[in-house]
Design an enzyme around this catalytic site. Structure first.
Site, PDB file in Angstrom:
ATOM      1  N   ASP A 266       0.812  -1.344   0.025  1.00 55.19           N
ATOM      2  CA  ASP A 266      -0.043  -0.041   0.137  1.00 55.19           C
ATOM      3  C   ASP A 266       0.864   1.221   0.137  1.00 55.19           C
ATOM      4  O   ASP A 266       1.936   1.516   0.520  1.00 55.19           O
ATOM      5  CB  ASP A 266      -0.667   0.047   1.235  1.00 55.19           C
ATOM      6  N   GLU A 303       1.540  -0.207  -4.906  1.00 49.95           N
ATOM      7  CA  GLU A 303       0.736   1.016  -5.157  1.00 49.95           C
ATOM      8  C   GLU A 303       1.561   2.176  -5.152  1.00 49.95           C
ATOM      9  O   GLU A 303       2.194   2.714  -4.026  1.00 49.95           O
ATOM     10  CB  GLU A 303      -0.512   1.170  -4.153  1.00 49.95           C
TER      11      GLU A 303
END
Length: 617
Positions: A266, A303
């Site tokens: 993330d 990401e």
């Protein structure tokens, strides 16, 4: 680089250890109600005087303070503020001895993501029961769909019973609401039995606002760096070696003890690290070394908001013995060496094309050349000016050095749906015919496609932002802040309260939507299955070579005819509002053709209705 290993967690009794350099006098272990002093070890580590049996509940008291859960707790049966429970991860009888991962014959880990199709899901809303065991019952649906990787939103310990997973504070724990660690092992085993790889979403850039006791143990945060969530995780300050170990051994635990095949990291742009060897490079190298030792593949996807191809550029070769690196081509520069990264610019381009929305960060993607550029490179902003950021953004991707499958493309994600005011899916913005057009554009692209759960049949349930904070101040602040975030757009009164259970319940998939085999949602599901099958069977439609596709557009915006040339194939998407006619050698697949008849010069003449699509040779 340091040498790392999985933390273990094996046996009917286990020695409990904790890194607590912040302790000035003593750390006590409180196990099954008995408080005992721990033994001081090296580098701030403390160890239990006697092994503790599996099933025992325990916590740590630092310098006489309140009991706190283990930073490496595997299970929090009473929630994130309660005691931890000793778990034996070796108790599961694995049935996946022959499993090597997706693309098991890949020449290296560098190639292991080729041919993948990801399916992102949230365990809590994937089924009515919201558990790993109930999710197993739906795995055959994913098999017939044709996806290769089941990508799961974070499963770690979070406040309350329902959460997206990004408010986690127990990074090693598996949510008791989902069934705990044993259920997760069963889920992974069941996926492997069906030929599905498992990708786990992990969050190493911040912790949630409630239950974060790490600062009481040691310098887990570095106040010199800041993120949107507060001080950054300490990756480069004093005593950061153990913090890095905390992260890397967490990933190794998921890989070795839970047999997870892939990771989605993330928001890696929020990992503030000024060391010479970035945490992403070290983490990926450690996972690849573990993969070599176990004979399995591993995939690491980031990401990242930076639009920097260095994320997936191979690492420089590590010269020291026992460490694995990838050689960089002559004249090239070393990168971080991850398998892939999300490419949100692709989502934005397709979203604007299909919906006509141009507010906020969508504005730049209304440019006439955006779609053609999207098929040539994953980064629309590759050094160009971003009006949303009010600066230049990104760096170009070398099409000769970087295949398209390194970039994960999507029409919908948990973020792009859930961060809308009311969590509308694309299916609630456009009709089923346009959804079919969107699927064709995504699944015949040079990139690695990812679907968001329910997308494949046009799910009519929203996916909204939901939480279950038990701290009254945090709960009230979350509800108030969510409404205020969208009030400027006139949506404040319509924003669902994230703390209401109904917001969560509204987001649970309704599988009954595909009960009617002749219904439009079942037809859309069949279309997705066809496209994924064609992606495997027709090489031109999955060709990852960047810069070889050609895009033609007749008309502008969401009312145009788009033709994408992929090798000897054409993908013709009619968004014009009226029928269009094309000539082709033959039709490979189509969504709603009005007429198909032999053409005078050979081949066929095809009439494609409004919001229809044909894939032709």
């Amino acid at each position: 680089m340091n040498t790392y290993s999985s933390p273990g967690f094996h046996g009917a009794t286990q020695t409990i250890s904790v890194w607590a350099p912040a302790a000035e006098r003593m750390v006590h272990l409180v196990a099954d109600g008995v408080k005992a002093p721990m033994k001081a070890g090296e580098n701030g580590w403390w160890h239990s005087p006697e092994p503790v049996r599996v099933g025992s509940e325990y916590a740590f008291s630092i310098d006489g303070g309140d009991p706190r859960p283990d930073p490496r707790s595997l299970l929090q049966p009473e929630g994130i503020h309660g005691p931890s429970e000793v778990v034996d991860l070796a108790a599961h009888d694995w049935q996946d001895d022959g499993w090597r991962g997706h693309h098991a014959d890949a020449a290296s880990h560098d190639d292991a993501m080729r041919g993948a199709v990801f399916y992102e899901l949230h365990i809590g809303t994937f089924t009515d029961s919201g558990t790993f065991d109930s999710a197993i019952e739906r795995l055959d649906h994913l098999v017939t769909l044709g996806v290769t990787h089941v990508e799961i939103l974070p499963v770690n310990g979070v406040p309350g019973e329902r959460n997206w997973g990004y408010d986690g504070v127990n990074w090693y724990a598996t949510s008791a609401a989902y069934g705990g660690p044993a259920a997760f092992q069963r889920f992974v085993d069941a996926c492997h039995a069906r030929g599905l790889a498992v990708c786990l979403d992990v969050v190493y850039n911040h912790l949630g606002p409630s239950g974060n006791y790490l600062p009481e143990f040691g310098p887990y945060f570095n106040a010199l760096h800041h993120t949107p969530w507060g001080p950054a995780v300490n990756l480069d300050g004093p005593q950061s070696d153990e913090v890095r170990r905390f992260i890397i051994e967490n990933a190794l635990m998921w890989f070795t003890e839970f047999h997870v095949d892939a990771f989605r990291l993330d928001a890696v742009h929020a990992l503030a690290d000024d060391t010479a060897v970035h945490i992403l490079e070290e983490l990926t190298a450690a996972l690849e070394l573990a993969a070599e030792q176990t004979g399995r593949n591993v995939v690491v996807v980031a990401e990242s908001d930076r639009n920097d191809p260095a994320t997936v550029t191979p690492r420089a070769r590590e010269p020291r013995s026992g460490q694995r690196g990838l050689a960089v081509a002559d004249g090239g520069s070393a990168g971080l060496g991850l398998s892939g990264q999300w490419a949100d610019d692709i989502h934005h381009t397709l979203h604007v094309l299909l919906t006509g929305e141009t507010q906020g960060y969508y504005e730049d993607f209304a440019a006439p050349a955006a779609l053609a550029k999207m098929y040539a490179t994953p980064f629309f902003h590759d050094g160009t000016y971003s009006s949303f950021r009010e600066r230049r953004h990104g760096r170009p991707v070398d099409p000769e050095a970087t295949p398209g499958w390194r970039f994960v493309a999507s029409l919908q994600t948990h973020d792009q749906v859930g961060n809308r005011a009311t969590g509308e899916r694309l299916s609630q913005l456009v009709g089923v015919d346009r959804l079919a057009c969107a699927a064709a554009l995504l699944l015949t692209s040079p990139y690695t496609p990812m679907l968001f759960m329910g997308e494949e049949y046009g799910a009519q349930t929203p996916w909204q932002f939901f939480t279950d904070h038990v701290d009254p101040e945090i709960a009230e602040g979350t509800s108030r802040g969510r409404a205020a975030e969208f009030a400027a757009h006139g949506w404040g009164d319509a924003v669902p309260d994230p703390q209401e259970e109904s917001t969560f319940r509204n987001s649970v998939l309704r599988w009954s939507e595909i009960d009617d085999p002749d219904g439009e949602q079942s037809l859309l599901l069949d279309w997705y299955r066809t496209l994924i099958r064609l992606r495997r069977e027709v090489p031109d439609l999955s060709d990852p070579t960047l810069g070889t596709s050609r895009v033609e557009r007749d008309g502008e915006g969401p009312t145009s005819v788009v033709t994408v040339h992929r090798g000897d194939c054409r993908v013709v998407v009619n968004l014009s509002g009226e029928a269009t006619t094309i000539d082709a050698d033959r039709v490979i697949a189509a969504w709603h053709i009005v007429d198909e008849r032999p053409a005078d010069g050979g081949g066929v003449r095809v009439v494609i209705p409004a919001d229809g699509v044909a894939i032709v040779r």
